[in-house]
Design a protein around this motif. Structure first.
Motif, PDB file in Angstrom:
ATOM      1  N   GLY A  83       0.808  -1.222   0.000  1.00 22.14           N
ATOM      2  CA  GLY A  83       0.000   0.000   0.000  1.00 22.14           C
ATOM      3  C   GLY A  83       0.834   1.261   0.000  1.00 22.14           C
ATOM      4  O   GLY A  83       1.748   1.414   0.815  1.00 22.14           O
ATOM      5  N   SER A 114      -6.345  13.277  -3.558  1.00 16.97           N
ATOM      6  CA  SER A 114      -7.578  13.844  -3.020  1.00 16.97           C
ATOM      7  C   SER A 114      -7.376  15.312  -2.672  1.00 16.97           C
ATOM      8  O   SER A 114      -6.358  15.683  -2.091  1.00 16.97           O
ATOM      9  N   ILE A 123      -0.780   7.206   2.746  1.00 17.98           N
ATOM     10  CA  ILE A 123       0.048   8.038   3.626  1.00 17.98           C
ATOM     11  C   ILE A 123       0.939   7.141   4.504  1.00 17.98           C
ATOM     12  O   ILE A 123       2.124   7.397   4.690  1.00 17.98           O
ATOM     13  N   SER A 124       0.359   6.058   5.018  1.00 24.08           N
ATOM     14  CA  SER A 124       1.147   5.237   5.946  1.00 24.08           C
ATOM     15  C   SER A 124       2.234   4.447   5.220  1.00 24.08           C
ATOM     16  O   SER A 124       3.359   4.346   5.722  1.00 24.08           O
ATOM     17  N   ILE A 166      -1.867  -6.933  -4.289  1.00 25.92           N
ATOM     18  CA  ILE A 166      -1.468  -8.113  -3.508  1.00 25.92           C
ATOM     19  C   ILE A 166      -2.735  -8.942  -3.280  1.00 25.92           C
ATOM     20  O   ILE A 166      -3.726  -8.436  -2.734  1.00 25.92           O
ATOM     21  N   ILE A 185      -6.943  18.081   5.415  1.00 25.82           N
ATOM     22  CA  ILE A 185      -6.642  17.371   6.659  1.00 25.82           C
ATOM     23  C   ILE A 185      -5.929  18.347   7.602  1.00 25.82           C
ATOM     24  O   ILE A 185      -5.392  19.362   7.165  1.00 25.82           O
ATOM     25  N   GLU A 198      -3.874   2.706   9.055  1.00 27.98           N
ATOM     26  CA  GLU A 198      -5.266   2.336   9.309  1.00 27.98           C
ATOM     27  C   GLU A 198      -5.499   0.838   9.299  1.00 27.98           C
ATOM     28  O   GLU A 198      -6.527   0.389   9.806  1.00 27.98           O
ATOM     29  N   GLU A 206       1.577  -1.179  -4.740  1.00 24.93           N
ATOM     30  CA  GLU A 206       0.322  -0.410  -4.658  1.00 24.93           C
ATOM     31  C   GLU A 206      -0.616  -0.821  -5.792  1.00 24.93           C
ATOM     32  O   GLU A 206      -0.202  -0.899  -6.944  1.00 24.93           O
ATOM     33  N   LYS A 207      -1.883  -1.057  -5.438  1.00 28.69           N
ATOM     34  CA  LYS A 207      -2.816  -1.541  -6.457  1.00 28.69           C
ATOM     35  C   LYS A 207      -3.249  -0.448  -7.444  1.00 28.69           C
ATOM     36  O   LYS A 207      -3.570  -0.744  -8.583  1.00 28.69           O
ATOM     37  N   GLY A 265      -9.219  16.759  -0.587  1.00 29.73           N
ATOM     38  CA  GLY A 265      -9.770  16.942   0.755  1.00 29.73           C
ATOM     39  C   GLY A 265      -8.761  17.552   1.716  1.00 29.73           C
ATOM     40  O   GLY A 265      -7.552  17.367   1.584  1.00 29.73           O
ATOM     41  N   ILE A 288      -0.554   7.675  12.241  1.00 25.76           N
ATOM     42  CA  ILE A 288       0.069   6.952  11.130  1.00 25.76           C
ATOM     43  C   ILE A 288       1.550   7.338  10.995  1.00 25.76           C
ATOM     44  O   ILE A 288       2.423   6.486  10.824  1.00 25.76           O
ATOM     45  N   HIS A 291      -4.869  16.679   1.581  1.00 24.70           N
ATOM     46  CA  HIS A 291      -4.427  15.285   1.533  1.00 24.70           C
ATOM     47  C   HIS A 291      -3.418  15.089   0.406  1.00 24.70           C
ATOM     48  O   HIS A 291      -2.383  14.459   0.586  1.00 24.70           O
ATOM     49  N   TRP A 312     -12.963   5.440  -2.342  1.00 23.73           N
ATOM     50  CA  TRP A 312     -13.295   6.861  -2.548  1.00 23.73           C
ATOM     51  C   TRP A 312     -13.859   7.028  -3.956  1.00 23.73           C
ATOM     52  O   TRP A 312     -13.328   6.489  -4.923  1.00 23.73           O
TER      53      TRP A 312
HETATM   54  C1  FAD Z   1      -7.731   8.025  -2.617  1.00 30.49           C
HETATM   55  C2  FAD Z   1      -7.830   8.429  -1.175  1.00 30.49           C
HETATM   56  C3  FAD Z   1      -8.266   9.712  -0.855  1.00 30.49           C
HETATM   57  C4  FAD Z   1      -8.378  10.127   0.461  1.00 30.49           C
HETATM   58  N1  FAD Z   1      -8.784  11.406   0.739  1.00 30.49           N
HETATM   59  C5  FAD Z   1      -8.850  11.827   2.018  1.00 30.49           C
HETATM   60  C6  FAD Z   1      -9.203  13.164   2.332  1.00 30.49           C
HETATM   61  O1  FAD Z   1      -9.445  13.965   1.461  1.00 30.49           O
HETATM   62  N2  FAD Z   1      -9.263  13.546   3.639  1.00 30.49           N
HETATM   63  C7  FAD Z   1      -8.988  12.661   4.640  1.00 30.49           C
HETATM   64  O2  FAD Z   1      -9.057  13.033   5.813  1.00 30.49           O
HETATM   65  N3  FAD Z   1      -8.634  11.392   4.361  1.00 30.49           N
HETATM   66  C8  FAD Z   1      -8.574  10.961   3.083  1.00 30.49           C
HETATM   67  N4  FAD Z   1      -8.224   9.663   2.798  1.00 30.49           N
HETATM   68  C9  FAD Z   1      -8.042   8.759   3.896  1.00 30.49           C
HETATM   69  C10 FAD Z   1      -6.663   8.892   4.425  1.00 30.49           C
HETATM   70  O3  FAD Z   1      -5.681   8.628   3.490  1.00 30.49           O
HETATM   71  C11 FAD Z   1      -6.586   7.929   5.499  1.00 30.49           C
HETATM   72  O4  FAD Z   1      -7.500   8.316   6.512  1.00 30.49           O
HETATM   73  C12 FAD Z   1      -5.267   7.835   6.180  1.00 30.49           C
HETATM   74  O5  FAD Z   1      -4.320   8.667   5.626  1.00 30.49           O
HETATM   75  C13 FAD Z   1      -4.865   6.383   6.161  1.00 30.49           C
HETATM   76  O6  FAD Z   1      -3.819   6.115   5.384  1.00 30.49           O
HETATM   77  P1  FAD Z   1      -3.350   4.620   5.161  1.00 30.49           P
HETATM   78  O7  FAD Z   1      -2.133   4.750   4.347  1.00 30.49           O
HETATM   79  O8  FAD Z   1      -3.298   3.837   6.433  1.00 30.49           O
HETATM   80  O9  FAD Z   1      -4.550   3.983   4.324  1.00 30.49           O
HETATM   81  P2  FAD Z   1      -5.036   4.385   2.883  1.00 30.49           P
HETATM   82  O10 FAD Z   1      -4.950   5.815   2.648  1.00 30.49           O
HETATM   83  O11 FAD Z   1      -6.355   3.713   2.708  1.00 30.49           O
HETATM   84  O12 FAD Z   1      -3.955   3.677   1.941  1.00 30.49           O
HETATM   85  C14 FAD Z   1      -3.918   2.273   1.711  1.00 30.49           C
HETATM   86  C15 FAD Z   1      -3.306   2.033   0.347  1.00 30.49           C
HETATM   87  O13 FAD Z   1      -3.159   0.644   0.165  1.00 30.49           O
HETATM   88  C16 FAD Z   1      -3.568   0.316  -1.153  1.00 30.49           C
HETATM   89  N5  FAD Z   1      -3.993  -1.079  -1.121  1.00 30.49           N
HETATM   90  C17 FAD Z   1      -5.042  -1.601  -0.441  1.00 30.49           C
HETATM   91  N6  FAD Z   1      -5.114  -2.930  -0.632  1.00 30.49           N
HETATM   92  C18 FAD Z   1      -4.080  -3.253  -1.440  1.00 30.49           C
HETATM   93  C19 FAD Z   1      -3.636  -4.486  -2.001  1.00 30.49           C
HETATM   94  N7  FAD Z   1      -4.278  -5.634  -1.747  1.00 30.49           N
HETATM   95  N8  FAD Z   1      -2.548  -4.474  -2.799  1.00 30.49           N
HETATM   96  C20 FAD Z   1      -1.886  -3.308  -3.051  1.00 30.49           C
HETATM   97  N9  FAD Z   1      -2.283  -2.114  -2.560  1.00 30.49           N
HETATM   98  C21 FAD Z   1      -3.359  -2.089  -1.758  1.00 30.49           C
HETATM   99  C22 FAD Z   1      -4.689   1.296  -1.443  1.00 30.49           C
HETATM  100  O14 FAD Z   1      -4.889   1.463  -2.832  1.00 30.49           O
HETATM  101  C23 FAD Z   1      -4.177   2.550  -0.773  1.00 30.49           C
HETATM  102  O15 FAD Z   1      -3.396   3.334  -1.641  1.00 30.49           O
HETATM  103  C24 FAD Z   1      -8.075   9.220   1.492  1.00 30.49           C
HETATM  104  C25 FAD Z   1      -7.640   7.909   1.200  1.00 30.49           C
HETATM  105  C26 FAD Z   1      -7.497   7.509  -0.127  1.00 30.49           C
HETATM  106  C27 FAD Z   1      -7.001   6.096  -0.430  1.00 30.49           C
END
Ligand code: FAD
Length: 461
Positions: free
Chosen positions: A21, A52, A24-25, A142, A56, A316, A44-45, A54, A332, A118, A260
Motif C-alpha cells: 500500500g 484527493s 500516507i502510511s 497483492i 486534513i 489504518e 500499490e494496487k 480533501g 500513522i 491530503h 473513494w
Molecule cells: C484516494 C484516497 C483519498 C483520500 N482522501 C482523504 C481526504 O481527502 N481527507 C482525509 O481526511 N482522508 C482521506 N483519505 C483517507 C486517508 O488517506 C486515510 O484516513 C489515512 O491517511 C490512512 O492512510 P493509510 O495509508 O493507512 O490507508 P489508505 O490511505 O487507505 O492507503 C492504503 C493504500 O493501500 C492500497 N492497497 C489496499 N489494498 C491493497 C492491495 N491488496 N494491494 C496493493 N495495494 C493495496 C490502497 O490502494 C491505498 O493506496 C483518502 C484515502 C485515499 C485512499
C-alpha cells in the motif's frame, strides 16, 4: 528490490521490506525504513496518481514529525497555521464556543496546528520516499500474503519475497487477516458512516454576507449536528474552502462504496439539508464535486505483528479510525517513526522478532486507547438533539468561556474535555522508542557490539 547493498546510516544489517500500500502510511514507513538503511519496495494496487483535494489537519505532534523529516519548506509552501477554532451547533448555527491557540498551555508544543490538503501531504511523502531510494510497483494488487515464506503474491501471479512484510493497506486491510490469529473481526455494520469531502471556490462565498464571515484563513470551524460532525477551513492560497462531513449512514450499499468515489451527491449519501442551519445549507449547495467513502466500523486488531514475527501492521490497517479526526494521520506518521527508529538499531536478523515486539508494545496500547477516545468523542459530538447534546454544549461552552488557552482554568472539567487532546498533541514517538530502548535495549544487544547501543534518530535533511 534495490540491489545496492551498501549499508546506510549505522545500520549493520540490511533487510528487505515489502510495504503493501502506497497511502500516507505506506509512504511514510517506506521512507523511514529506507532512511534506517534497509531495502524497501512498496506495492500499490492503484496507478499512484489518485490525489484527493480533501483537507486534513496536522496537529502539533504531527507537524513536529514533518519538520523532523525535513519537510518544513514543503509545509511553508503547502500548509498554513490554524489560530483558533469555533464549535457551533450544526442545526441552529449557534456558536457554542471559540478557542484561541495561544501560548501558555500550548507554548511548549514547539509546533503549530496546521491545515493542508491530503494530496499535498501525499506528494511530500512520496517525494521523500523516492529521494531516499524507495522502489515502487504501481498497478499491482497483492492477492495473498504468506507469513511463513514471507512473501506476497500479486494479481499477476508473481511472488515477491522479503525479510519483513508491512501491511499499510488501509482500513479494509487484507494483511490484517494474516496477522490476527483468530481471523479478522468482521466490521460492525450497525455502525456505518459516510465521509464526504469537497471544495467550494472562495469567490462563490464572497457575495453572501454570512458565508463571507467564514473566510478567515486562520479559523477552523466545527459544527456539531444531529447525526453528523462537519468541519471546514480555507486552503493554502485562499482560493478554496474545504468542508468535510462525517455522517451516520444507514442508506443502501453499493458495490465499490468502500472506495473513494466522486460519483455520489450529498442527498444520495443520506445527508439531508433539513438537518443543517440555513447558512450551512447555502454553503453545501455551492459544492460542485463531492468525494466520498463509506466506512463500516472496525475494531483495533488484537495483534499488530503475526505469530512468527514477519508481518506487521501500520496505519489504518492497524488502527482503523475514521478520517476527519485530527489524530488519525498523526498516529500513522508516529507508527512510521517508531518502526524506522527501531529498525535503525538492528544488528542481526535474529533481532527482527524483538524489534517488532517493541513496536507492538509501544504502539498497540496507545493507538487502541486513541481509537476508543476518538470513537467516543465522535459519538458525543454527533449526539441527537436532546439532553445529552444540551449537556455537551453546556460543558464545551463552559470550558471555552475564556476564549483563550492562555486564560484557561485548570479545573477537572477543562481537563476532562481538553486533557486528552493536549496529551495527544505532545506525544513524541522518538521519546517513546528511547524510553523503551533504555529499558530493554541492552537485552537485545547483549550478544552484539556495545557501540550499537548508541541512540540514533530518524530525521531527513
Ligand atoms: C484516494 C484516497 C483519498 C483520500 N482522501 C482523504 C481526504 O481527502 N481527507 C482525509 O481526511 N482522508 C482521506 N483519505 C483517507 C486517508 O488517506 C486515510 O484516513 C489515512 O491517511 C490512512 O492512510 P493509510 O495509508 O493507512 O490507508 P489508505 O490511505 O487507505 O492507503 C492504503 C493504500 O493501500 C492500497 N492497497 C489496499 N489494498 C491493497 C492491495 N491488496 N494491494 C496493493 N495495494 C493495496 C490502497 O490502494 C491505498 O493506496 C483518502 C484515502 C485515499 C485512499
Amino acid at each position: 528490490m534495490p540491489t545496492d547493498t551498501k549499508s546506510r546510516d549505522n545500520s549493520k544489517v540490511q533487510l528487505k521490506f515489502i510495504v503493501a500500500g502506497a497511502g500516507i502510511s505506506g509512504l511514510a514507513v517506506a521512507a523511514t525504513l529506507r532512511k534506517a538503511g534497509h531495502d524497501v519496495l512498496v506495492v500499490e494496487k492503484s496507478n499512484g496518481k489518485i490525489r484527493s483535494k480533501g483537507g486534513i489537519q496536522s496537529p502539533p505532534n504531527m507537524t513536529k514529525l514533518l519538520h523532523k523529516w525535513g519537510l518544513g519548506p514543503n509545509l511553508k509552501e503547502r500548509a498554513h497555521k490554524c489560530d483558533r477554532f469555533f464549535f457551533s451547533n450544526g442545526g441552529t448555527g449557534d456558536l457554542i464556543g471559540c478557542m484561541n491557540m495561544g501560548e501558555g498551555f500550548l507554548g511548549d508544543l514547539s509546533a503549530d496546528f496546521l491545515f493542508l490538503q491530503h494530496r499535498d501531504l501525499y506528494n511530500m511523502l512520496y517525494q521523500l520516499a523516492v529521494k531516499e531510494g524507495v522502489e515502487f510497483r504501481f498497478n499491482s494488487t497483492i492477492v495473498d500474503a504468506d507469513n511463513v515464506a514471507v512473501s506476497v503474491t500479486l494479481d499477476s501471479e508473481e511472488v515477491l519475497y522479503a525479510d519483513v512484510i508491512i501491511g499499510a493497506d488501509g482500513f479494509d486491510s487484507l494483511l490484517r487477516q494474516v496477522v490476527t490469529d483468530s481471523g479478522d473481526e468482521p466490521p460492525d455494520v450497525t455502525d456505518t458512516h459516510v465521509i464526504a469531502t469537497f471544495l467550494i471556490p472562495v469567490h462563490l462565498m464572497e457575495d453572501d454576507e454570512d458565508l463571507r464571515m467564514l473566510l478567515n484563513a486562520r479559523n477552523w470551524h466545527i459544527w456539531l449536528g444531529n447525526g453528523y460532525v462537519m468541519n471546514a477551513n480555507m486552503l493554502v492560497g485562499e482560493k478554496d474552502f474545504t468542508v468535510t462531513i462525517i455522517h451516520h449512514y444507514d442508506g443502501p450499499r453499493y458495490p465499490g462504496d468502500l472506495n473513494w468515489t466522486e460519483e455520489r451527491t450529498l442527498e444520495s449519501l443520506g445527508i439531508h439539508m433539513k438537518n443543517f442551519d440555513p447558512i450551512l445549507q447555502r454553503l453545501l449547495k455551492l459544492a460542485t464535486s463531492v468525494s466520498s467513502r463509506i466506512y463500516v466500523r472496525r475494531p483495533v486488531p488484537e495483534d499488530f505483528v503475526c505469530a512468527n514475527s514477519r508481518v506487521v501492521l501500520v496505519g489504518e490497517s492497524a488502527h482503523p479510525m475514521l478520517p476527519a479526526s485530527n489524530h488519525g494521520v498523526a498516529l500513522i506518521l508516529e507508527d512510521a517513526q517508531t518502526l524506522g527508529l527501531l529498525f535503525s538499531r538492528i544488528r542481526n536478523r535474529d533481532q527482527i522478532p524483538q524489534l517488532l515486539t517493541a513496536y507492538e508494545e509501544i504502539r498497540h496500547p496507545y493507538t487502541a486507547e486513541v481509537w476508543l477516545y476518538d470513537h467516543e468523542q465522535r459519538r458525543g459530538m454527533k449526539a441527537p438533539l436532546g439532553p445529552e447534546q444540551q449537556m455537551r454544549d453546556a460543558i464545551l461552552s463552559q470550558t471555552m468561556a475564556s476564549g483563550h488557552w492562555d486564560h484557561m482554568d485548570d479545573s477537572p472539567v477543562f481537563r476532562q474535555v481538553w486533557g486528552n487532546e493536549l496529551r495527544l498533541w505532545t506525544y513524541d514517538p522518538t521519546d517513546k522508542v528511547e524510553d523503551w530502548w533504555g529499558q530493554y535495549g541492552s537485552f537485545i544487544m547483549r550478544r552484539h557490539d556495545r557501540s550499537s547501543m548508541e541512540v540514533t534518530d530518524i530525521s531527513f535533511s
